[in-house]
Design an enzyme around this catalytic site. Structure first.
Site: not given
Ligand SMILES: *Cc1c(COP(=O)(O)O)cnc(C)c1O
Length: 424
Positions: A12, A271
């Site tokens: 980004y 996450k």
């Molecule tokens: C961060 C995020 C994603 C994407 O996850 P990545 O591991 O970065 O690919 C998808 N959905 C939500 C709600 C997120 O916060």
């Protein structure tokens, strides 16, 4: 020492003008140690995933222990104990009815798997038109093409790609303090209209429950989910909860779905799943969804299989992370974080500040424009705090192990910035 390293293409970032990144040489608890000797508190848990802090002895130990056996075996035809145990654990702790876990390697991939699963759920029943999705304005579901298609295409970071990715349906985002709010009512009306006229081509509704993350850092009433569930059932459409950001306590409940007592047909986790140690996602389906893939015809099978799915080290550390959440009563830690955030920043007022809101371990200051946050990073760094504002939002989503003192340092810097804006 700041370094510009342009062999490393940063996320980004306009690489021509991006401020040089800081180099982390050590991390411990909630603190990052930079190579120039600066020590900062990480107020955003490395993009919301490092919930137990860095270099955690229990998690480190889980990694080491699995490494003495092996790091990885393919899940095609082989299994490993950490993957089996993690699947069973996720089935136990997620809302009742979610019984079958499909692993992937990141949040975006977990979302892709959910979308593909929803389309095939219908195809396996001979229904081929149901292949589009409905999602919320101001939503964010990841950076891969399917995930981009269900993220807000006007407001979000992917608007440049409009026209090149699959067109989907959107309804206005819900909001306000309760289900009678105008935002909730408008959103539900739009959803009902859309489902009424187009349900024959809609496979699923996908949304971030209760907290919309990178698309708007906003909250909405959990009761909204109950009504979405009802409409999905009424019009024969699946419901997918993207709990990549909200999963594992961030909104104050273990899963945001728990706040509304609603079970989606498919839930996506990522996450915080491994406590920030490795990329791993879990796409979890109900028995109804799973059973549509069973049969004598091989074509009914789910044709998906990321190379690293079910990685043994990642699954072992995820198990250790969930064990910590359960045995060390993390939900009460999160309650305390919420109380402090409410005391310190909820309802804060100031020049250029539009809103100051808190839910669980999430505190958000919304400014009038991104220009109100220019220079914030250095301001915070010099006060011993690492935060990374995005667009017009200055937010904290701290590790759950943060001490009260360290948390007040984070909120202190946020408040000081609000005052600083007033003096410009
Ligand atoms: C961060 C995020 C994603 C994407 O996850 P990545 O591991 O970065 O690919 C998808 N959905 C939500 C709600 C997120 O916060």
């Amino acid at each position: 020492m700041k370094r510009q390293v342009d062999s490393l293409w940063l996320p980004y970032a306009q690489m021509k003008t991006v401020a040089p990144p800081y180099r982390v040489v050590r991390a411990e608890g909630v603190k990052l140690y930079l190579d120039d000797g600066t020590v900062v508190i990480d107020g955003i848990s490395s993009w919301w995933c490092v919930i137990h802090g860095y270099n955690h002895p229990v998690l480190n130990n889980a990694v080491h222990e699995q490494l003495t056996k092996f790091a990885h075996v393919m899940l095609g035809g082989l299994v490993n104990d950490p993957a089996i145990n993690l699947a069973e654990t996720l089935v136990r702790i997620t809302p009742k009815g979610l019984n079958h876990v499909f692993f992937g390697d990141s949040g975006s991939v977990g979302v892709e798997i959910a979308l593909k699963m929803a389309i095939q759920f219908w195809r396996n029943q001979g229904i081929y038109q149901k292949s589009r999705f409905v999602s919320l304005r101001l939503g964010y579901h990841g950076d891969t093409t399917g995930a981009m298609s269900v993220s807000d295409d006007d407001e979000g970071m992917h608007r440049l790609f409009k026209g090149t990715i699959l067109p989907q349906y959107f309804v206005d985002a819900p909001g306000g303090n309760n289900i009678d709010s105008e935002e909730c009512q408008v959103s539900l009306c739009q959803l009902e209209e859309l489902l009424k006229s187009n349900n024959t081509e809609i496979a699923a509704v996908i949304l971030e429950p209760v907290f919309q993350g990178a698309g708007g850092f906003r909250f909405y009433p959990p009761e909204y989910l109950f009504h979405v569930r009802r409409l999905c059932d009424e019009y024969g459409v699946l419901l997918i909860f993207d709990e990549v950001a909200t999963g594992f306590g961030r909104t104050g409940a273990l899963f945001a779905a728990d706040l509304a007592n609603v079970t989606p047909d498919i839930m996506v986790l990522s996450k915080a799943l491994t406590g920030g140690y490795f990329g791993l996602s879990a796409t979890i389906a109900t028995s109804r969804v799973y059973e549509s893939f069973l049969g004598d015809d091989p074509e009914l099978a789910f044709m998906h299989g990321p190379t690293f799915m079910g990685n043994a080290v990642a699954c072992a550390v995820a198990l250790a992370s969930i064990n910590l959440i359960e045995t060390e009563n993390y939900l009460s830690k999160i309650k305390i974080i919420e109380q402090i955030l409410k005391q310190e920043i909820q309802g804060l007022e100031g020049a250029s500040l539009c809103d100051a809101r808190v839910l669980g371990a999430i505190g958000v200051l919304e400014f009038e424009s991104p220009s109100n946050l220019v220079g914030f990073r250095e301001f915070a760094l010099s006060r011993g705090v690492w935060l990374r504002p995005y667009s017009k939002w200055l937010y904290t989503m701290p590790p759950y192990v943060i001490s009260e003192e360290d948390l007040r340092r984070v909120t202190g810097v946020m408040k000081e910035w609000v005052l600083h804006q007033g003096h410009k």
